[in-house]
Enzyme design. Structure first.
Site, PDB file in Angstrom:
ATOM      1  N   CYS A  53       0.829  -1.055  -0.173  1.00  0.00           N
ATOM      2  CA  CYS A  53       0.000  -0.150  -0.677  1.00  0.00           C
ATOM      3  C   CYS A  53       0.664   1.248   0.395  1.00  0.00           C
ATOM      4  O   CYS A  53       1.694   1.498   0.773  1.00  0.00           O
ATOM      5  CB  CYS A  53      -0.884  -0.171   1.406  1.00  0.00           C
ATOM      6  SG  CYS A  53      -2.257  -1.514   1.612  1.00  0.00           S
ATOM      7  N   GLU A  55       1.046   4.376   1.963  1.00  0.00           N
ATOM      8  CA  GLU A  55       0.822   4.773   3.384  1.00  0.00           C
ATOM      9  C   GLU A  55       2.405   3.594   3.978  1.00  0.00           C
ATOM     10  O   GLU A  55       3.465   3.877   4.531  1.00  0.00           O
ATOM     11  CB  GLU A  55       0.018   3.462   4.421  1.00  0.00           C
ATOM     12  CG  GLU A  55      -1.501   4.530   4.284  1.00  0.00           C
ATOM     13  CD  GLU A  55      -2.523   3.861   2.724  1.00  0.00           C
ATOM     14  OE1 GLU A  55      -1.920   3.440   1.766  1.00  0.00           O
ATOM     15  OE2 GLU A  55      -3.415   4.288   3.477  1.00  0.00           O
ATOM     16  N   CYS A  85      -5.783   0.934   4.806  1.00  0.00           N
ATOM     17  CA  CYS A  85      -6.560  -0.910   5.222  1.00  0.00           C
ATOM     18  C   CYS A  85      -5.892  -0.957   7.448  1.00  0.00           C
ATOM     19  O   CYS A  85      -4.947  -0.544   7.657  1.00  0.00           O
ATOM     20  CB  CYS A  85      -5.865  -1.864   4.545  1.00  0.00           C
ATOM     21  SG  CYS A  85      -3.864  -2.154   5.256  1.00  0.00           S
TER      22      CYS A  85
HETATM   23  N1  THU Z   1      -4.898   0.680  -0.888  1.00  0.00           N
HETATM   24  C1  THU Z   1      -3.365   1.039  -0.632  1.00  0.00           C
HETATM   25  O1  THU Z   1      -2.086   1.661  -1.051  1.00  0.00           O
HETATM   26  N2  THU Z   1      -3.751   2.285   0.449  1.00  0.00           N
HETATM   27  C2  THU Z   1      -5.019   1.690   1.320  1.00  0.00           C
HETATM   28  O2  THU Z   1      -5.688   2.768   2.323  1.00  0.00           O
HETATM   29  C3  THU Z   1      -6.178   0.807   0.987  1.00  0.00           C
HETATM   30  C4  THU Z   1      -5.510   0.021  -0.063  1.00  0.00           C
HETATM   31  C5  THU Z   1      -4.405   0.204  -1.993  1.00  0.00           C
HETATM   32  C6  THU Z   1      -4.016  -1.718  -2.533  1.00  0.00           C
HETATM   33  C7  THU Z   1      -4.521  -1.941  -3.921  1.00  0.00           C
HETATM   34  O3  THU Z   1      -3.304  -2.107  -4.216  1.00  0.00           O
HETATM   35  C8  THU Z   1      -5.200  -0.681  -3.962  1.00  0.00           C
HETATM   36  O4  THU Z   1      -5.370  -0.579  -2.828  1.00  0.00           O
HETATM   37  C9  THU Z   1      -6.493  -1.941  -4.175  1.00  0.00           C
HETATM   38  O5  THU Z   1      -6.889  -2.679  -2.440  1.00  0.00           O
END
Ligand code: THU
Length: 130
Positions: A53, A55, A85
């Site tokens: 992610c 973050e 998440c």
């Molecule tokens: N994702 C993030 O980068 N941060 C979040 O807080 C929520 C989800 C990304 C992971 C994946 O690449 C895409 O969003 C869909 O879940």
């Protein structure tokens, strides 16, 4: 703290998102106690589970440069309000304190502010292992 600058950096970082599978772009920016900003985007993988992610990308960049405390983190995604998440909340927990500000960004002028306690109450952290 220059909140607008931090938000702008998250919005900018989102443009670098590598998300060919979900097509869901996320950007994040981290302000450290040393007043430096590190940015990150989500990076997906054809094998799916190696996906990281935005973050955690930003936090990994900060920590690997020697930083240890996060004063603020801004997050912006492709949904109206994109919240971190569960895994990212736990990773923020590792390097946050009671004053860490979590900024969920809709646009440069529209954002919501939270504490870690708001997003991860009754948490487990480094102190538990002392
Ligand atoms: N994702 C993030 O980068 N941060 C979040 O807080 C929520 C989800 C990304 C992971 C994946 O690449 C895409 O969003 C869909 O879940």
């Amino acid at each position: 703290m220059n909140k607008k600058q931090l938000i702008e950096k998250a919005i900018e970082a989102k443009k670098n998102s590598y998300s060919p599978y979900s097509k869901f772009k996320v950007g994040a920016s981290v302000l450290t106690e040393n007043n430096k900003i590190y940015t990150g985007c989500n990076i997906e993988s054809a094998a799916f589970s190696p996906t990281i992610c935005a973050e955690r990308t930003a936090i990994a960049k900060a920590i690997s440069e020697g930083e240890r405390k996060i004063s603020a983190i801004a997050v912006v995604g492709d949904s109206e309000w994109t919240y971190p998440c569960g895994v990212c909340r736990q990773v923020i927990r590792e390097f946050a304190d009671n004053n860490t500000l979590i900024i969920i960004v809709k646009s440069i002028d529209e954002y919501r502010e939270y504490s870690l306690e708001d997003l991860l109450p009754y948490s487990f952290g480094p102190e538990d292992l002392k």
